[in-house]
Design a protein around this motif. Structure first.
Motif, PDB file in Angstrom:
ATOM      1  N   GLN A   1       0.824  -1.208   0.000  1.00 22.85           N
ATOM      2  CA  GLN A   1       0.000   0.000   0.000  1.00 22.85           C
ATOM      3  C   GLN A   1       0.861   1.261   0.000  1.00 22.85           C
ATOM      4  N   ALA A   2       2.064   1.145   0.571  1.00 22.30           N
ATOM      5  CA  ALA A   2       2.976   2.290   0.615  1.00 22.30           C
ATOM      6  C   ALA A   2       3.785   2.440  -0.665  1.00 22.30           C
ATOM      7  N   GLY A   3       3.577   1.551  -1.657  1.00 26.46           N
ATOM      8  CA  GLY A   3       4.220   1.708  -2.957  1.00 26.46           C
ATOM      9  C   GLY A   3       5.352   0.759  -3.253  1.00 26.46           C
ATOM     10  N   VAL A   4       5.620  -0.215  -2.371  1.00 26.04           N
ATOM     11  CA  VAL A   4       6.676  -1.194  -2.639  1.00 26.04           C
ATOM     12  C   VAL A   4       6.103  -2.259  -3.575  1.00 26.04           C
ATOM     13  N   PRO A   5       6.805  -2.622  -4.676  1.00 22.00           N
ATOM     14  CA  PRO A   5       6.253  -3.580  -5.659  1.00 22.00           C
ATOM     15  C   PRO A   5       5.910  -4.927  -5.041  1.00 22.00           C
ATOM     16  N   ALA A   6       4.683  -5.375  -5.244  1.00 21.10           N
ATOM     17  CA  ALA A   6       4.226  -6.630  -4.647  1.00 21.10           C
ATOM     18  C   ALA A   6       4.903  -7.838  -5.265  1.00 21.10           C
ATOM     19  N   GLN A   7       5.227  -7.776  -6.568  1.00 19.16           N
ATOM     20  CA  GLN A   7       5.761  -8.959  -7.244  1.00 19.16           C
ATOM     21  C   GLN A   7       7.141  -9.353  -6.743  1.00 19.16           C
ATOM     22  N   ASN A   8       7.815  -8.457  -6.010  1.00 29.44           N
ATOM     23  CA  ASN A   8       9.157  -8.775  -5.502  1.00 29.44           C
ATOM     24  C   ASN A   8       9.129  -9.364  -4.096  1.00 29.44           C
ATOM     25  N   MET A   9       7.952  -9.559  -3.523  1.00 31.86           N
ATOM     26  CA  MET A   9       7.873  -9.945  -2.114  1.00 31.86           C
ATOM     27  C   MET A   9       7.603 -11.426  -1.919  1.00 31.86           C
ATOM     28  N   GLN A  10       8.269 -11.981  -0.915  1.00 25.90           N
ATOM     29  CA  GLN A  10       8.026 -13.345  -0.458  1.00 25.90           C
ATOM     30  C   GLN A  10       7.636 -13.277   1.018  1.00 25.90           C
ATOM     31  N   VAL A  11       6.651 -14.064   1.420  1.00 26.75           N
ATOM     32  CA  VAL A  11       6.151 -14.017   2.796  1.00 26.75           C
ATOM     33  C   VAL A  11       6.211 -15.412   3.391  1.00 26.75           C
ATOM     34  N   GLN A  12       6.653 -15.496   4.641  1.00 23.89           N
ATOM     35  CA  GLN A  12       6.666 -16.784   5.327  1.00 23.89           C
ATOM     36  C   GLN A  12       6.473 -16.562   6.831  1.00 23.89           C
ATOM     37  N   GLY A  13       5.935 -17.552   7.497  1.00 24.37           N
ATOM     38  CA  GLY A  13       5.800 -17.537   8.947  1.00 24.37           C
ATOM     39  C   GLY A  13       6.549 -18.708   9.532  1.00 24.37           C
TER      40      GLY A  13
END
Length: 289
Positions: free
Chosen positions: A241-253
């Motif tokens: 939402q703050a403008g960082v490209p979503a396609q470059n992100m990886q998420v893990q828990g």
């Protein structure tokens, strides 16, 4: 009376078509972090090519040209309403009850002209009716979501750069036991705004941003896994939402599996304070600065 029945007939036909396409869609249901954690851990065996339905058996044989961004947002733990919002209804009649599989026909342009490739895409759901697997059939289809390969001259190659790692304490990010955007604290929003500004303005190009949630050992491992993943997803969503490209992100828990400190206090309040460093979200930015 006959006129009333005639007026209702088109609506009834449309509803029946929607039920056939969506596998007898039921009212929306609440998705809990525990359900999402189960879906993420299941890792079922992928289908074979012969498990995909024949293209000529599709209800809507024209298929669709999907949004790559929508496909990149597909992940385990999504409900049918969320999949339908991203990809629309499946293109095959999947049945009327207990549907655990949706199938699509997708086309992708191969260049500036009219040429395209056709792929089949399968979405499978678990016992909680959440996605637990997404699969492709067709030459090159699994590669459509990969970022384009950019060939650079050898002289322009940049040396490998260690990722910039930022660790944010969960106690400063979220309200107690919080995990959603609404439960972010003002100080947590300020930290994330500063991080987003640094990413957007302080690097030449971003390769990958890895967001990892961690918890302390209090509570069950299943609950902690779900909590850590939910918090990582919230941080990811805020940065996007703050403008960082979503396609470059990886998420893990990672739940409680990677503690930074070990504590043996017997008083609960003291133990909670001691375990604070374990409750955190780590953001690693792999980029050229």
């Amino acid at each position: 009376m006959n006129k009333l029945l005639q007026a209702k007939a088109p609506f009834t036909v449309l509803c029946l078509a929607a039920l056939l396409a969506g596998g007898c869609a039921s009212p929306s249901y609440t998705i809990t972090p525990e359900m999402q954690a189960r879906a993420a851990l299941e890792n079922p065996a992928p289908p074979k090519d012969e498990d995909f339905p024949a293209l000529n058996s599709a209800k809507w044989q024209q298929g669709a040209f999907p949004s790559l961004e929508a496909l990149r947002n597909m992940r385990t733990g999504l409900g049918k309403d969320q999949v339908r919002e991203l990809l629309s209804f499946p293109h095959f009649s999947e049945g009327l009850g207990g549907v655990r599989e949706w199938n699509y026909i997708f086309h992708f342009r191969t260049g500036a002209g009219p040429e395209y490739i056709t792929c089949q895409y399968m979405v499978r759901f678990n016992a909680d009716v959440l996605t637990n697997g997404m699969y492709w059939k067709g030459p090159g289809c699994a590669d459509v979501l990969k970022p384009p390969v950019v060939t650079r001259p050898a002289a322009a190659a940049q040396p490998a750069v260690a990722p910039a790692k930022t660790t944010l304490g969960a106690d400063g990010l979220f309200r107690f036991d919080g995990r959603s955007l609404a439960e972010l604290l003002p100080e947590g929003r300020r930290q994330l705004d500063a991080l987003a500004s640094d990413i957007k303005g302080g690097v030449k190009s971003v390769d990958t941003i890895r967001v990892t949630g961690h918890t302390d050992r209090l509570g069950s491992s299943t609950y902690n896994q779900a909590l850590s993943l939910a918090r990582a997803n919230t941080v990811r969503d805020y940065l996007v939402q703050a403008g960082v490209p979503a396609q470059n992100m990886q998420v893990q828990g990672k739940g409680e599996s990677e503690p930074k400190v070990q504590c043996a206090q017997t008083r609960r309040a003291e133990l909670i304070d001691c375990l604070a460093p374990n409750r955190r979200v780590e953001i690693e930015v792999f980029a050229q600065r």
